[in-house]
Design a protein around this motif. Structure first.
Motif, PDB file in Angstrom:
ATOM      1  N   LEU A 166     -94.236-120.580 -15.264  1.00  0.00           N
ATOM      2  CA  LEU A 166     -94.143-121.472 -16.416  1.00  0.00           C
ATOM      3  C   LEU A 166     -92.967-122.454 -16.333  1.00  0.00           C
ATOM      4  O   LEU A 166     -93.154-123.676 -16.425  1.00  0.00           O
ATOM      5  CB  LEU A 166     -94.060-120.635 -17.702  1.00  0.00           C
ATOM      6  CG  LEU A 166     -93.712-121.368 -18.989  1.00  0.00           C
ATOM      7  CD1 LEU A 166     -94.608-122.564 -19.227  1.00  0.00           C
ATOM      8  CD2 LEU A 166     -93.828-120.411 -20.171  1.00  0.00           C
ATOM      9  N   THR A 167     -91.750-121.944 -16.168  1.00  0.00           N
ATOM     10  CA  THR A 167     -90.612-122.873 -16.188  1.00  0.00           C
ATOM     11  C   THR A 167     -90.672-123.817 -14.987  1.00  0.00           C
ATOM     12  O   THR A 167     -90.288-124.989 -15.088  1.00  0.00           O
ATOM     13  CB  THR A 167     -89.275-122.108 -16.244  1.00  0.00           C
ATOM     14  OG1 THR A 167     -89.336-121.163 -17.315  1.00  0.00           O
ATOM     15  CG2 THR A 167     -88.106-123.048 -16.503  1.00  0.00           C
ATOM     16  N   PHE A 225     -87.382-121.585 -26.798  1.00  0.00           N
ATOM     17  CA  PHE A 225     -87.095-120.527 -25.835  1.00  0.00           C
ATOM     18  C   PHE A 225     -85.993-121.031 -24.885  1.00  0.00           C
ATOM     19  O   PHE A 225     -86.053-122.167 -24.418  1.00  0.00           O
ATOM     20  CB  PHE A 225     -88.358-120.147 -25.059  1.00  0.00           C
ATOM     21  CG  PHE A 225     -88.193-118.877 -24.288  1.00  0.00           C
ATOM     22  CD1 PHE A 225     -88.274-117.655 -24.926  1.00  0.00           C
ATOM     23  CD2 PHE A 225     -87.926-118.899 -22.927  1.00  0.00           C
ATOM     24  CE1 PHE A 225     -88.084-116.467 -24.226  1.00  0.00           C
ATOM     25  CE2 PHE A 225     -87.748-117.712 -22.218  1.00  0.00           C
ATOM     26  CZ  PHE A 225     -87.824-116.503 -22.873  1.00  0.00           C
ATOM     27  N   SER A 250     -85.231-120.829 -21.840  1.00  0.00           N
ATOM     28  CA  SER A 250     -85.592-121.407 -20.548  1.00  0.00           C
ATOM     29  C   SER A 250     -85.955-122.891 -20.718  1.00  0.00           C
ATOM     30  O   SER A 250     -85.652-123.725 -19.851  1.00  0.00           O
ATOM     31  CB  SER A 250     -86.763-120.633 -19.938  1.00  0.00           C
ATOM     32  OG  SER A 250     -86.863-120.881 -18.563  1.00  0.00           O
ATOM     33  N   ASP A 251     -86.593-123.225 -21.823  1.00  0.00           N
ATOM     34  CA  ASP A 251     -86.952-124.631 -22.084  1.00  0.00           C
ATOM     35  C   ASP A 251     -85.701-125.466 -22.301  1.00  0.00           C
ATOM     36  O   ASP A 251     -85.584-126.581 -21.796  1.00  0.00           O
ATOM     37  CB  ASP A 251     -87.872-124.736 -23.309  1.00  0.00           C
ATOM     38  CG  ASP A 251     -89.245-124.133 -23.037  1.00  0.00           C
ATOM     39  OD1 ASP A 251     -89.385-123.419 -22.025  1.00  0.00           O
ATOM     40  OD2 ASP A 251     -90.166-124.372 -23.825  1.00  0.00           O
ATOM     41  N   PHE A 269     -91.434-118.910 -30.160  1.00  0.00           N
ATOM     42  CA  PHE A 269     -91.359-117.495 -29.738  1.00  0.00           C
ATOM     43  C   PHE A 269     -90.670-116.625 -30.779  1.00  0.00           C
ATOM     44  O   PHE A 269     -90.946-115.438 -30.884  1.00  0.00           O
ATOM     45  CB  PHE A 269     -90.612-117.386 -28.393  1.00  0.00           C
ATOM     46  CG  PHE A 269     -89.114-117.360 -28.515  1.00  0.00           C
ATOM     47  CD1 PHE A 269     -88.392-118.516 -28.735  1.00  0.00           C
ATOM     48  CD2 PHE A 269     -88.421-116.155 -28.435  1.00  0.00           C
ATOM     49  CE1 PHE A 269     -87.009-118.482 -28.862  1.00  0.00           C
ATOM     50  CE2 PHE A 269     -87.032-116.112 -28.566  1.00  0.00           C
ATOM     51  CZ  PHE A 269     -86.329-117.284 -28.788  1.00  0.00           C
ATOM     52  N   ASP A 278     -95.081-126.404 -24.454  1.00  0.00           N
ATOM     53  CA  ASP A 278     -94.962-125.125 -23.759  1.00  0.00           C
ATOM     54  C   ASP A 278     -95.867-124.156 -24.521  1.00  0.00           C
ATOM     55  O   ASP A 278     -95.571-123.787 -25.660  1.00  0.00           O
ATOM     56  CB  ASP A 278     -93.494-124.670 -23.794  1.00  0.00           C
ATOM     57  CG  ASP A 278     -93.306-123.237 -23.310  1.00  0.00           C
ATOM     58  OD1 ASP A 278     -94.310-122.516 -23.136  1.00  0.00           O
ATOM     59  OD2 ASP A 278     -92.143-122.825 -23.127  1.00  0.00           O
ATOM     60  N   ALA A 304     -96.665-121.012 -23.881  1.00  0.00           N
ATOM     61  CA  ALA A 304     -96.474-119.594 -23.542  1.00  0.00           C
ATOM     62  C   ALA A 304     -97.053-118.694 -24.626  1.00  0.00           C
ATOM     63  O   ALA A 304     -97.716-117.700 -24.337  1.00  0.00           O
ATOM     64  CB  ALA A 304     -94.993-119.296 -23.349  1.00  0.00           C
ATOM     65  N   HIS A 305     -96.789-119.038 -25.886  1.00  0.00           N
ATOM     66  CA  HIS A 305     -97.226-118.199 -27.000  1.00  0.00           C
ATOM     67  C   HIS A 305     -98.487-118.724 -27.670  1.00  0.00           C
ATOM     68  O   HIS A 305     -98.878-118.228 -28.733  1.00  0.00           O
ATOM     69  CB  HIS A 305     -96.092-118.070 -28.030  1.00  0.00           C
ATOM     70  CG  HIS A 305     -94.975-117.218 -27.532  1.00  0.00           C
ATOM     71  ND1 HIS A 305     -94.871-115.874 -27.833  1.00  0.00           N
ATOM     72  CD2 HIS A 305     -93.942-117.494 -26.694  1.00  0.00           C
ATOM     73  CE1 HIS A 305     -93.812-115.374 -27.232  1.00  0.00           C
ATOM     74  NE2 HIS A 305     -93.230-116.334 -26.536  1.00  0.00           N
ATOM     75  N   TYR A 361     -98.940-114.066 -18.543  1.00  0.00           N
ATOM     76  CA  TYR A 361     -98.648-112.627 -18.683  1.00  0.00           C
ATOM     77  C   TYR A 361     -98.583-112.168 -20.127  1.00  0.00           C
ATOM     78  O   TYR A 361     -98.463-110.978 -20.384  1.00  0.00           O
ATOM     79  CB  TYR A 361     -97.351-112.259 -17.952  1.00  0.00           C
ATOM     80  CG  TYR A 361     -96.179-113.192 -18.183  1.00  0.00           C
ATOM     81  CD1 TYR A 361     -95.444-113.139 -19.356  1.00  0.00           C
ATOM     82  CD2 TYR A 361     -95.832-114.140 -17.225  1.00  0.00           C
ATOM     83  CE1 TYR A 361     -94.386-114.005 -19.574  1.00  0.00           C
ATOM     84  CE2 TYR A 361     -94.773-115.014 -17.426  1.00  0.00           C
ATOM     85  CZ  TYR A 361     -94.053-114.944 -18.610  1.00  0.00           C
ATOM     86  OH  TYR A 361     -93.016-115.813 -18.824  1.00  0.00           O
ATOM     87  N   LYS A 362     -98.657-113.112 -21.081  1.00  0.00           N
ATOM     88  CA  LYS A 362     -98.596-112.701 -22.497  1.00  0.00           C
ATOM     89  C   LYS A 362    -100.022-112.464 -22.997  1.00  0.00           C
ATOM     90  O   LYS A 362    -100.649-111.478 -22.628  1.00  0.00           O
ATOM     91  CB  LYS A 362     -97.871-113.772 -23.309  1.00  0.00           C
ATOM     92  CG  LYS A 362     -96.425-113.975 -22.893  1.00  0.00           C
ATOM     93  CD  LYS A 362     -95.802-115.099 -23.723  1.00  0.00           C
ATOM     94  CE  LYS A 362     -94.402-115.422 -23.247  1.00  0.00           C
ATOM     95  NZ  LYS A 362     -93.438-114.351 -23.505  1.00  0.00           N
TER      96      LYS A 362
HETATM   97  C1  LIG Z   1     -91.855-120.022 -24.931  1.00  0.00           C
HETATM   98  C2  LIG Z   1     -91.466-119.562 -23.556  1.00  0.00           C
HETATM   99  N1  LIG Z   1     -91.157-120.478 -22.627  1.00  0.00           N
HETATM  100  C3  LIG Z   1     -90.778-120.118 -21.381  1.00  0.00           C
HETATM  101  C4  LIG Z   1     -90.695-118.793 -21.011  1.00  0.00           C
HETATM  102  C5  LIG Z   1     -90.223-118.454 -19.620  1.00  0.00           C
HETATM  103  O1  LIG Z   1     -91.246-118.190 -18.800  1.00  0.00           O
HETATM  104  P1  LIG Z   1     -91.154-117.970 -17.203  1.00  0.00           P
HETATM  105  O2  LIG Z   1     -90.119-116.929 -16.951  1.00  0.00           O
HETATM  106  O3  LIG Z   1     -92.505-117.465 -16.881  1.00  0.00           O
HETATM  107  O4  LIG Z   1     -90.831-119.270 -16.587  1.00  0.00           O
HETATM  108  C6  LIG Z   1     -91.033-117.802 -21.946  1.00  0.00           C
HETATM  109  C7  LIG Z   1     -90.973-116.376 -21.568  1.00  0.00           C
HETATM  110  O5  LIG Z   1     -91.159-115.487 -22.354  1.00  0.00           O
HETATM  111  C8  LIG Z   1     -91.408-118.206 -23.256  1.00  0.00           C
HETATM  112  O6  LIG Z   1     -91.690-117.292 -24.206  1.00  0.00           O
END
Ligand SMILES: Cc1ncc(COP(=O)(O)O)c(C=O)c1O
Length: 426
Positions: free
Chosen positions: A106-107, A134, A136-137, A194, A219, A221-222, A244-245
């Motif tokens: 994802l990232t 999140f 990482s973003d 998240f 993003d 992810a959720h 993976y979620k």
């Molecule tokens: C909203 C969101 N963005 C990014 C990530 C990071 O994902 P990754 O480690 O797969 O790059 C997560 C991980 O839980 C997330 O919940």
């Protein structure tokens, strides 16, 4: 529709009438005291589909049997494996097949897409995102801003909730976009936050971003496998997600990306690799890069077959269930969890504040709960009783009843456990 009741009979009758009830048997549940845990963490790591074992074994066997020739002779030829995932992914996120690709993480995908879609110039340099994205973003945005010589302290802006509120109002997001106007290069939000579980109005955000000449990305992810997405129709420029979620494809499994059709084949700048090269002549090993005319242009490396094998099984489940059916059950099931939490709060005289919006259109599966005066200790007590939820600092318990494998009975049982844990703490 029947009103909710806090009884075993009610929960059982809802499960009996659930057209998706059999999917539960297609997942492996961790065990606690000899029975399935109450698993409410599909928003973090989805459960393992039973079919994952055979899917992985198939690839191991084909590798043993064919060696390198598995690229073309495996049951699911590795060379084009990612293409097998495309139709399901397109259905899942509301895209044309050419607009989606399963690739990377994802990232990593966010970075690769930002290379193409965050190109600050003149006074248009800012990125607008949600409050508390999140981390990482945030790291990705800040490092991309720095990469372009900018200053994240100035150019990375979060829309803040109003005083005393936890979530954002669409009108405030739209107003902020218009306020920033021609200083805004990119609006990039989570599809669902998240922490709070708030689902954003992606169509409205995209429209507002475009109205001021900015790009709109998400993003997911959720949101992927959780909401009924229509990325193409909403005119979203780009999106990325993990699998993976809610997509149940295993830890660190292959992620996904979306690029809107209008950007395909336009020669957008990108960080290139051989797997993004036109597949008709990829093995001619030419010096000059010729991009695929699809989202596959953003692929850089040959694709991870083992995780794609699990992803394929998981996506097939979504195809069989149908995202519209899943969403219909999800609204009802998460509504039931909200109802049960309110019942427990009343019965135990506890302040259990759900910070996720109560409007089903503004949330997915997840509820985020502030247990005032209880916090982590309460979380630990429910965990000891076989409830798998998760704790997010500073003080939220997140729970996601997932329509593919959670039941009304799970939610009812959780209510009973929560009541006992709270009664014991007074
Ligand atoms: C909203 C969101 N963005 C990014 C990530 C990071 O994902 P990754 O480690 O797969 O790059 C997560 C991980 O839980 C997330 O919940």
């Amino acid at each position: 529709m029947t009103a909710y009741q806090n009884t075993l009979d009610f929960a059982r009758s809802q499960d009996a009438a659930d057209p998706l009830k059999n999917f539960r048997t297609e997942f492996r549940f961790p065990q606690h005291d000899g029975r399935d845990v109450l698993y409410f963490t599909g928003n973090s790591l989805g459960l393992q589909p039973v079919g994952a074992t055979d899917a992985l074994k198939q690839e191991l066997d084909d590798w043993a049997t064919f060696g390198v020739e598995g690229h073309f002779r495996a049951k699911h030829p590795w060379y084009s494996y990612h293409e097998e995932l495309t139709p399901s992914l397109a259905r899942l996120v509301g895209a044309l097949p050419a607009e989606v690709v399963a690739m990377n993480q994802l990232t990593s995908n966010l970075h690769f897409l930002l290379v193409s879609f965050f190109r600050p110039h003149g006074k248009r340099r800012k990125i607008l995102t949600e409050t508390r994205p999140f981390p990482s973003d945030t790291y990705a945005f800040a490092s991309q801003i720095a990469f372009h010589g900018g200053d994240a302290a100035k150019d990375l802006i979060e829309v803040q909730p109003r005083e005393g509120e936890h979530t954002l109002r669409t009108e405030d997001i739209v107003a902020r976009i218009h306020e920033l106007g021609d200083e805004l290069a990119l609006v990039c939000f989570g599809g669902v936050n998240f922490y709070t579980g708030q689902a954003f109005d992606m169509a409205a955000i995209t429209k507002a971003a475009h109205a001021v000449g900015a790009v709109a990305g998400f993003d997911l992810a959720h949101a992927a496998g959780n909401l009924h997405l229509k990325l193409h129709d909403w005119d979203v420029d780009f999106a990325c997600w993990c699998s993976y979620k809610y997509l149940n494809s295993g830890p660190g499994s292959v992620a996904g990306a979306f690029v809107h059709q209008r950007h395909l084949g336009q020669g957008l700048p990108l960080f290139a690799g051989w797997w993004g090269h036109d597949k008709g002549e990829r093995f001619q090993m030419k010096r000059e890069f010729k991009a695929m005319p699809t989202a596959e242009a953003w692929q850089v490396s040959n694709a991870p077959v083992f995780t794609m094998a699990v992803h394929r099984v998981a996506l097939e489940q979504f195809d069989r269930a149908g995202i519209a059916n899943l969403r219909a059950k999800s609204e009802r099931l998460t509504g039931y969890l909200a109802f049960i939490i309110a019942e427990v709060a009343k019965a135990t005289k506890t302040d259990l504040e759900i910070i996720t919006p109560s409007d089903p259109a503004q949330r997915g599966c997840q509820l985020s709960i502030l247990a005032h005066g209880h916090g982590k200790a309460l979380f630990n007590r429910i965990t000891e009783r076989g409830v798998v939820a998760d704790w997010r600092e500073p003080n939220v318990i997140r729970m996601a009843p997932v329509p593919l494998y959670n039941s009304f009975l799970d939610v009812h049982r959780f209510g009973a456990i929560l009541t006992e844990c709270l009664a014991g703490s007074h």
